[in-house]
Design a protein around this motif. Structure first.
Motif, short mmCIF file in Angstrom:
data_model
loop_
_atom_site.label_atom_id
_atom_site.label_comp_id
_atom_site.label_asym_id
_atom_site.label_seq_id
_atom_site.Cartn_x
_atom_site.Cartn_y
_atom_site.Cartn_z
N LEU A 64 0.84 -1.21 0.00
CA LEU A 64 0.00 0.00 0.00
C LEU A 64 0.87 1.26 0.00
CD1 LEU A 64 -2.77 -1.14 2.52
CD2 LEU A 64 -3.01 -0.88 0.04
N GLU A 113 0.32 0.30 -4.28
CA GLU A 113 -0.15 -0.94 -4.91
C GLU A 113 -1.39 -1.44 -4.19
OE1 GLU A 113 1.50 -5.39 -6.03
OE2 GLU A 113 2.84 -4.00 -5.01
N GLN A 114 -2.45 -1.65 -4.94
CA GLN A 114 -3.70 -2.18 -4.39
C GLN A 114 -3.46 -3.61 -3.87
OE1 GLN A 114 -6.33 -3.81 -7.30
NE2 GLN A 114 -8.18 -2.99 -6.34
N LYS A 142 -5.42 -7.20 -2.97
CA LYS A 142 -6.67 -7.93 -3.13
C LYS A 142 -6.60 -9.27 -2.40
CE LYS A 142 -6.83 -7.73 -7.80
NZ LYS A 142 -7.49 -7.72 -9.14
N ASN A 158 -10.71 -5.91 -0.71
CA ASN A 158 -9.62 -5.20 -1.38
C ASN A 158 -9.27 -3.93 -0.61
OD1 ASN A 158 -10.08 -7.10 -3.33
ND2 ASN A 158 -10.83 -5.65 -4.87
N ASP A 172 -7.86 -0.48 -1.41
CA ASP A 172 -7.63 0.38 -2.56
C ASP A 172 -6.99 1.68 -2.11
OD1 ASP A 172 -8.90 -1.45 -4.24
OD2 ASP A 172 -10.87 -0.59 -3.81
N ARG A 214 -6.75 5.85 -2.96
CA ARG A 214 -7.42 6.94 -3.67
C ARG A 214 -6.67 8.22 -3.47
NH1 ARG A 214 -13.79 6.04 -2.94
NH2 ARG A 214 -13.76 7.88 -4.25
N VAL A 238 -6.17 5.17 2.06
CA VAL A 238 -6.50 3.75 1.88
C VAL A 238 -7.99 3.57 2.13
CG1 VAL A 238 -6.06 1.39 2.68
CG2 VAL A 238 -4.32 3.14 2.99
#
Lengths: 101, 98
Positions: A39, A43-44, A46, A52, A54, A56, A80
């Motif tokens: 993170l 990097e996302q 999953k 997940n 993610d 932003r 996050v």
């Protein structure tokens, strides 16, 4: 009921998988460290069945000091967010807790 | 990064456990967390963040196909609040140009 912690997770790896205590502790540490590391490199992450994590990017926006009312811009930032997976959502939805947390 | 990539990375950084062992451990940790949340238990990982349940009040929704109103019962949804360290690291990555 207390919160679930890394120590509880390590204990389960020790009991269920027979990892020794040190291995179990290191495994749990590595799990969260590697997710954090991904993170922190934008990097996302999953985790199928769970959800997940993610990233932003938020633009700068106007804000206000709630105490003084003074206008101060909220700087551009990366945050996050967690999107629970279908399986986790379904498991949790059914929780018949009597008190909202 | 996917779950299997996470397993590979953890396995490559240590020598005691096989990839299979690490895979099982990762699955066990994830299962443990899911189970806790399903029972309404919070999860607290210092530096990383916390998971809890958020309550959603019952509401009247609509069947998107027919437009018919549907009663949706109250439910809980999982929520993640990033910890201070994770928030700062992630935000720093923006400044570092990742």
């Amino acid at each position: 009921m207390g919160a679930l912690t890394k120590a509880d997770m390590a204990e389960r790896l020790y009991e269920e998988l027979g990892l020794n205590k040190r291995e179990a502790k290191e495994m749990v540490e590595a799990f969260f460290d590697e997710i954090r590391d991904a993170l922190s490199h934008n990097e996302q992450v999953k985790l199928s069945g769970f959800g997940n994590f993610d990233l932003r990017d938020k633009k700068q926006r106007p804000g206000r000091n709630p105490k003084t009312g003074e206008e101060i811009p909220i700087s551009a930032r990366r945050v996050v967010t967690f999107r629970p997976g279908q399986k986790l959502k379904q498991k949790v939805e059914a929780y018949a807790g009597t008190q909202p947390q | 990064m996917t779950k299997s990539e996470l397993v590979e990375i953890i396995a490559s950084k240590q020598t005691q456990l096989s990839v299979k062992d690490v895979e099982l451990a990762v699955k066990t940790v994830i299962e443990h967390m899911s189970q806790a949340l399903a029972e309404g238990q919070r999860i607290e990982i210092r530096g990383f963040g916390s998971f809890s349940l958020h309550y959603r009040a019952p509401r009247t929704g609509r069947n998107p196909k027919t437009g018919e109103p549907v009663q949706l019962p109250a439910k809980y949804v999982p929520h993640f609040k990033p910890g201070k360290e994770l928030r700062e690291e992630v935000n720093d990555s923006l400044k570092q140009g990742y």
